[in-house]
Write a protein that holds these residues in place. Structure first.
Motif, mmCIF file in Angstrom:
data_model
loop_
_atom_site.group_PDB
_atom_site.id
_atom_site.type_symbol
_atom_site.label_atom_id
_atom_site.label_comp_id
_atom_site.label_asym_id
_atom_site.label_seq_id
_atom_site.Cartn_x
_atom_site.Cartn_y
_atom_site.Cartn_z
ATOM 1 N N LEU A 184 25.343 -3.160 18.604
ATOM 2 C CA LEU A 184 24.187 -3.725 19.278
ATOM 3 C C LEU A 184 23.224 -4.339 18.267
ATOM 4 N N GLU A 185 22.797 -5.564 18.527
ATOM 5 C CA GLU A 185 21.865 -6.260 17.654
ATOM 6 C C GLU A 185 20.476 -6.292 18.286
ATOM 7 N N ASP A 186 19.480 -6.526 17.445
ATOM 8 C CA ASP A 186 18.106 -6.611 17.939
ATOM 9 C C ASP A 186 17.942 -7.825 18.841
ATOM 10 N N LEU A 187 16.955 -7.741 19.735
ATOM 11 C CA LEU A 187 16.699 -8.841 20.660
ATOM 12 C C LEU A 187 16.075 -10.021 19.933
ATOM 13 N N PRO A 188 16.562 -11.228 20.188
ATOM 14 C CA PRO A 188 15.930 -12.409 19.594
ATOM 15 C C PRO A 188 14.621 -12.721 20.297
ATOM 16 N N SER A 189 13.819 -13.550 19.670
ATOM 17 C CA SER A 189 12.510 -13.897 20.235
ATOM 18 C C SER A 189 12.632 -14.734 21.501
ATOM 19 N N THR A 190 13.814 -15.316 21.748
ATOM 20 C CA THR A 190 14.003 -16.176 22.919
ATOM 21 C C THR A 190 14.121 -15.379 24.221
ATOM 22 N N VAL A 191 14.360 -14.067 24.118
ATOM 23 C CA VAL A 191 14.458 -13.235 25.317
ATOM 24 C C VAL A 191 13.067 -13.074 25.920
ATOM 25 N N SER A 192 12.951 -13.273 27.230
ATOM 26 C CA SER A 192 11.644 -13.188 27.886
ATOM 27 C C SER A 192 11.080 -11.778 27.797
#
Length: 227
Positions: A184-192
Protein backbone atom coordinates in the motif's frame (compact mmCIF):
# COMPACT_ATOMS: atom_id res chain seq x y z
CA UNK A 1 -47.82 -19.80 -15.25
CA UNK A 2 -50.50 -17.52 -16.75
CA UNK A 3 -49.48 -13.97 -17.65
CA UNK A 4 -52.05 -12.54 -15.22
CA UNK A 5 -50.67 -14.49 -12.26
CA UNK A 6 -47.08 -13.59 -13.23
CA UNK A 7 -48.04 -9.90 -13.32
CA UNK A 8 -49.51 -10.08 -9.80
CA UNK A 9 -46.43 -11.87 -8.47
CA UNK A 10 -44.16 -9.26 -10.00
CA UNK A 11 -45.98 -6.18 -8.80
CA UNK A 12 -48.65 -6.72 -6.16
CA UNK A 13 -46.47 -5.69 -3.20
CA UNK A 14 -45.66 -2.42 -5.00
CA UNK A 15 -49.32 -1.70 -5.76
CA UNK A 16 -51.52 -3.00 -2.91
CA UNK A 17 -48.88 -4.33 -0.51
CA UNK A 18 -46.75 -2.64 2.13
CA UNK A 19 -44.84 -0.60 -0.49
CA UNK A 20 -47.91 0.30 -2.54
CA UNK A 21 -50.28 3.23 -2.44
CA UNK A 22 -53.33 1.77 -4.15
CA UNK A 23 -56.52 0.96 -2.29
CA UNK A 24 -58.10 -1.23 -1.21
CA UNK A 25 -55.03 -2.81 0.35
CA UNK A 26 -54.25 -6.49 -0.13
CA UNK A 27 -56.64 -8.53 2.06
CA UNK A 28 -53.82 -10.96 2.89
CA UNK A 29 -52.06 -8.27 4.93
CA UNK A 30 -54.50 -8.81 7.80
CA UNK A 31 -53.17 -12.36 8.08
CA UNK A 32 -49.49 -12.07 7.11
CA UNK A 33 -48.87 -8.48 8.40
CA UNK A 34 -46.01 -7.90 5.93
CA UNK A 35 -45.45 -8.93 2.29
CA UNK A 36 -42.26 -10.74 3.37
CA UNK A 37 -44.49 -13.32 5.06
CA UNK A 38 -46.76 -13.90 2.06
CA UNK A 39 -46.55 -17.02 -0.12
CA UNK A 40 -46.89 -14.88 -3.27
CA UNK A 41 -43.85 -12.78 -2.34
CA UNK A 42 -41.94 -15.95 -1.43
CA UNK A 43 -42.76 -17.59 -4.76
CA UNK A 44 -41.63 -14.49 -6.64
CA UNK A 45 -38.34 -14.44 -4.74
CA UNK A 46 -37.67 -18.03 -5.84
CA UNK A 47 -38.16 -16.95 -9.46
CA UNK A 48 -35.33 -14.43 -9.00
CA UNK A 49 -32.89 -17.25 -8.29
CA UNK A 50 -34.22 -19.41 -11.13
CA UNK A 51 -34.21 -16.76 -13.87
CA UNK A 52 -31.65 -16.87 -16.67
CA UNK A 53 -28.64 -14.57 -16.43
CA UNK A 54 -28.73 -11.52 -18.73
CA UNK A 55 -26.40 -12.13 -21.70
CA UNK A 56 -24.38 -8.94 -21.06
CA UNK A 57 -23.91 -9.95 -17.40
CA UNK A 58 -22.66 -13.42 -18.34
CA UNK A 59 -20.32 -12.00 -21.01
CA UNK A 60 -18.94 -9.31 -18.70
CA UNK A 61 -18.00 -11.78 -15.96
CA UNK A 62 -16.60 -14.29 -18.46
CA UNK A 63 -14.17 -11.58 -19.56
CA UNK A 64 -13.30 -10.62 -15.98
CA UNK A 65 -12.67 -14.18 -14.82
CA UNK A 66 -10.80 -15.09 -17.99
CA UNK A 67 -8.31 -12.27 -17.51
CA UNK A 68 -4.60 -12.83 -17.08
CA UNK A 69 -3.51 -14.81 -14.02
CA UNK A 70 -2.03 -12.85 -11.15
CA UNK A 71 0.48 -13.99 -8.60
CA UNK A 72 -1.28 -14.92 -5.35
CA UNK A 73 0.66 -14.51 -2.09
CA UNK A 74 0.30 -16.58 1.06
CA UNK A 75 0.24 -13.35 3.08
CA UNK A 76 -1.79 -11.47 0.51
CA UNK A 77 -5.27 -9.99 0.35
CA UNK A 78 -7.85 -9.95 -2.42
CA UNK A 79 -10.15 -7.07 -3.32
CA UNK A 80 -12.82 -6.37 -5.91
CA UNK A 81 -11.91 -3.36 -8.05
CA UNK A 82 -14.63 -1.01 -9.25
CA UNK A 83 -15.24 2.56 -10.31
CA UNK A 84 -17.53 5.09 -8.64
CA UNK A 85 -17.80 8.14 -10.85
CA UNK A 86 -14.18 8.99 -11.64
CA UNK A 87 -12.75 7.21 -8.57
CA UNK A 88 -11.19 3.75 -8.90
CA UNK A 89 -11.42 1.94 -5.58
CA UNK A 90 -11.16 -1.58 -4.14
CA UNK A 91 -12.92 -3.37 -1.29
CA UNK A 92 -12.10 -6.69 0.35
CA UNK A 93 -13.67 -9.66 -1.45
CA UNK A 94 -14.57 -11.30 1.88
CA UNK A 95 -17.23 -8.60 2.38
CA UNK A 96 -18.83 -9.08 -1.04
CA UNK A 97 -22.02 -11.16 -1.02
CA UNK A 98 -23.61 -10.35 -4.37
CA UNK A 99 -23.05 -8.43 -7.58
CA UNK A 100 -26.16 -7.81 -9.63
CA UNK A 101 -27.42 -5.67 -12.52
CA UNK A 102 -28.82 -2.29 -11.54
CA UNK A 103 -31.96 -2.53 -9.40
CA UNK A 104 -34.82 -0.10 -9.02
CA UNK A 105 -34.23 2.14 -6.02
CA UNK A 106 -37.35 3.05 -4.02
CA UNK A 107 -36.96 6.43 -2.39
CA UNK A 108 -37.76 6.87 1.28
CA UNK A 109 -40.18 9.64 2.25
CA UNK A 110 -38.75 12.56 4.22
CA UNK A 111 -35.19 11.33 3.67
CA UNK A 112 -32.72 14.23 3.66
CA UNK A 113 -29.50 12.22 3.60
CA UNK A 114 -27.55 12.27 0.33
CA UNK A 115 -25.87 9.01 1.38
CA UNK A 116 -29.07 7.04 2.03
CA UNK A 117 -30.58 6.49 -1.43
CA UNK A 118 -33.56 4.30 -0.47
CA UNK A 119 -34.32 0.58 -0.52
CA UNK A 120 -33.93 -2.12 -3.17
CA UNK A 121 -35.33 -5.62 -3.60
CA UNK A 122 -32.39 -7.99 -4.01
CA UNK A 123 -32.75 -11.75 -3.88
CA UNK A 124 -36.33 -11.37 -2.68
CA UNK A 125 -35.25 -9.29 0.33
CA UNK A 126 -35.52 -5.55 0.88
CA UNK A 127 -32.15 -3.96 1.66
CA UNK A 128 -31.08 -0.38 2.33
CA UNK A 129 -29.26 1.19 -0.62
CA UNK A 130 -26.48 3.73 -0.07
CA UNK A 131 -24.59 6.16 -2.30
CA UNK A 132 -20.88 5.36 -2.16
CA UNK A 133 -20.37 8.21 -4.59
CA UNK A 134 -21.77 10.66 -2.03
CA UNK A 135 -19.46 9.25 0.65
CA UNK A 136 -16.40 9.62 -1.58
CA UNK A 137 -17.46 12.90 -3.16
CA UNK A 138 -17.19 11.27 -6.60
CA UNK A 139 -18.51 12.79 -9.80
CA UNK A 140 -21.72 11.12 -10.90
CA UNK A 141 -21.31 8.66 -13.81
CA UNK A 142 -23.67 7.64 -16.61
CA UNK A 143 -25.73 4.47 -16.31
CA UNK A 144 -23.78 2.91 -19.15
CA UNK A 145 -20.96 4.08 -21.35
CA UNK A 146 -19.18 2.80 -24.41
CA UNK A 147 -15.38 2.71 -24.56
CA UNK A 148 -14.40 1.45 -27.99
CA UNK A 149 -15.67 -2.11 -28.36
CA UNK A 150 -16.36 -2.51 -24.63
CA UNK A 151 -19.75 -1.61 -23.21
CA UNK A 152 -19.61 -0.68 -19.53
CA UNK A 153 -22.62 -1.34 -17.32
CA UNK A 154 -23.48 -0.06 -13.88
CA UNK A 155 -23.88 -2.71 -11.19
CA UNK A 156 -25.12 -3.14 -7.65
CA UNK A 157 -22.75 -4.54 -5.00
CA UNK A 158 -24.05 -6.10 -1.79
CA UNK A 159 -21.58 -6.38 1.08
CA UNK A 160 -22.06 -7.91 4.53
CA UNK A 161 -20.39 -7.14 7.85
CA UNK A 162 -21.38 -8.56 11.25
CA UNK A 163 -24.64 -9.92 9.84
CA UNK A 164 -25.72 -6.61 8.29
CA UNK A 165 -25.95 -6.03 4.54
CA UNK A 166 -25.30 -2.83 2.60
CA UNK A 167 -26.09 -2.25 -1.09
CA UNK A 168 -24.63 0.46 -3.31
CA UNK A 169 -24.42 1.12 -7.08
CA UNK A 170 -21.08 1.35 -8.89
CA UNK A 171 -20.24 2.69 -12.33
CA UNK A 172 -18.09 -0.23 -13.48
CA UNK A 173 -16.52 -3.43 -12.15
CA UNK A 174 -12.99 -4.25 -13.37
CA UNK A 175 -12.14 -7.52 -11.60
CA UNK A 176 -10.27 -8.97 -8.62
CA UNK A 177 -6.79 -7.87 -7.54
CA UNK A 178 -4.33 -9.45 -5.11
CA UNK A 179 -1.86 -7.45 -3.05
CA UNK A 180 0.18 -7.40 0.15
CA UNK A 181 -0.56 -4.92 2.94
CA UNK A 182 3.05 -3.74 2.69
CA UNK A 183 2.46 -2.73 -0.94
CA UNK A 184 0.00 0.00 0.00
CA UNK A 185 1.30 3.43 -0.99
CA UNK A 186 0.48 6.83 0.47
CA UNK A 187 -2.39 8.80 -1.04
CA UNK A 188 -1.40 11.31 -3.71
CA UNK A 189 -2.51 14.92 -3.44
CA UNK A 190 -4.92 14.40 -6.36
CA UNK A 191 -7.27 12.29 -4.20
CA UNK A 192 -10.22 14.40 -3.02
CA UNK A 193 -10.53 15.26 0.66
CA UNK A 194 -13.79 13.32 0.95
CA UNK A 195 -12.33 10.17 -0.60
CA UNK A 196 -9.08 10.36 1.39
CA UNK A 197 -11.03 9.98 4.64
CA UNK A 198 -12.05 6.45 3.62
CA UNK A 199 -8.97 5.24 1.71
CA UNK A 200 -6.19 3.57 3.67
CA UNK A 201 -3.70 3.39 0.81
CA UNK A 202 -3.11 3.09 -2.93
CA UNK A 203 -2.36 -0.12 -4.82
CA UNK A 204 -1.12 -0.35 -8.42
CA UNK A 205 -3.10 -2.75 -10.58
CA UNK A 206 -3.20 -3.06 -14.38
CA UNK A 207 -1.64 0.37 -14.85
CA UNK A 208 -4.21 1.94 -12.57
CA UNK A 209 -3.84 3.49 -9.13
CA UNK A 210 -6.60 2.03 -6.97
CA UNK A 211 -7.76 3.45 -3.66
CA UNK A 212 -8.09 0.67 -1.09
CA UNK A 213 -11.17 1.43 1.01
CA UNK A 214 -11.14 1.19 4.79
CA UNK A 215 -14.15 -1.05 5.37
CA UNK A 216 -14.58 -0.07 9.01
CA UNK A 217 -14.80 3.66 8.30
CA UNK A 218 -17.02 3.11 5.27
CA UNK A 219 -19.57 0.96 7.10
CA UNK A 220 -19.56 3.35 10.05
CA UNK A 221 -20.55 6.15 7.67
CA UNK A 222 -23.32 4.01 6.20
CA UNK A 223 -24.62 3.32 9.71
CA UNK A 224 -24.55 7.01 10.68
CA UNK A 225 -26.65 7.91 7.65
CA UNK A 226 -29.61 5.80 8.88
CA UNK A 227 -29.68 7.08 12.45
Amino acid sequence: MADGIRDVMDKCWHRIGVWGRESPRCPKLERVIHCHNCEVFHAASLQVYERALPEDYRREWTEVLAGGKEEVFNDGKSAIVFRVGEEWVALSTRLCREISPMLKIHRLPHNRSNILKGVVNTGGEVQICFSLGAVLGATRADKASDEGDQIIYRRMITIEKDGKRYVFPVSEIAGICHYRETELEDLPSTVSDSASNYIKGIIKWKERHIGCLDEGLLISQFERSIR
